[in-house]
Design an enzyme around this catalytic site. Sequence first.
Site: not given
Length: 340
Positions: A27, A108, A195, A231
């Site tokens: 990624s 990171h 996280e 939602e």
Amino acid sequence: MAKVYTDKDADLSVLKNKTLAVLGFGSQGHAHALNLKDSGCKVIIGLYAGSKSIPVAKEKGFKVVSTAEAVRQADVIMVALPDTKQPACYARDIAPNLTAGKTLVFSHGFSIHFKTIVPPKNVNVIMVAPKGPGHTVRRQYVEGKGVPCLIAVYQNPGRDAKRIALAWARGIGGTRAGVLETNFKEETETDLFGEQTVLCGGISALVQAGFETLVEAGYAPEMAYFECLHELKLIVDLMNESGISGMRFSISETAKWGDVTVGPKIIDASVKKRMQAALRDIQSGKFARNWVREYKTGYKKYNALLKKGEKHPIEKVGAKLRGLMPWMGKKNIKGAQAAY
């Protein structure tokens, strides 16, 4: 307020005549590599033999070599591998080929902060961490924009580490949006905390608990899914765009009253105490030690907990309802792994 660095603060020519290596093509790795290449930098890709990413990287026009060879050839090396896989790769391929004056880049701080990797003192160690996933980093760059980034300097024997970090950030489009300086400790600990307690762990547990409460009270699972998961995106988007107060401006008075009177009873002082305990586990290194141990013993608990989550009733209901939503991209997550 912290200084925000932009294009005028970053000199891309710092990377001129340097070879940049990106180890991994997942990624973040593919986004950094493509953006830097499009910014005029010389970029090579380092991958292990047999990696599924080799033909992908070659198709994108990159020279692909072994991880060890990439480290040998490059002046600046980005370690774009999963946290748990970095130490073995470092010991096997990176450390033997690091020489004085090279620069290691991380997106990171985990491996450096928790010392699963201990680099020699004669190399720069920096961080360039976009605050968005790789596909967003790439898409924003292609559109002429950028994703905000964090930079940090851990070691600076060459006295040019910050300039290299800013240049790298500019090369991937970060200075178009804005770059903030932090340090490896702060980035690592706040990232893990977010996280665990809010973004992933906290939200997942809250959604599942809300769904279970409604279903156990006799309400239709479909209604529980709409109200507790579907939602959520609407609310998070509003918060993302204009903050919590902005979100409240956009919802009904009834929703606002429930927000400010009931919300603090659900997420109360006891939750904050457990958040503080989670933060202490991160700060002490306990979480990192447990995670490294989990990896070394074959991910048994990790895989069992993920499998348990996949079997939660909300997943079956959600799959059915998402099938009614043609505007929503469908993703098959079974067996999906980050490429590197």
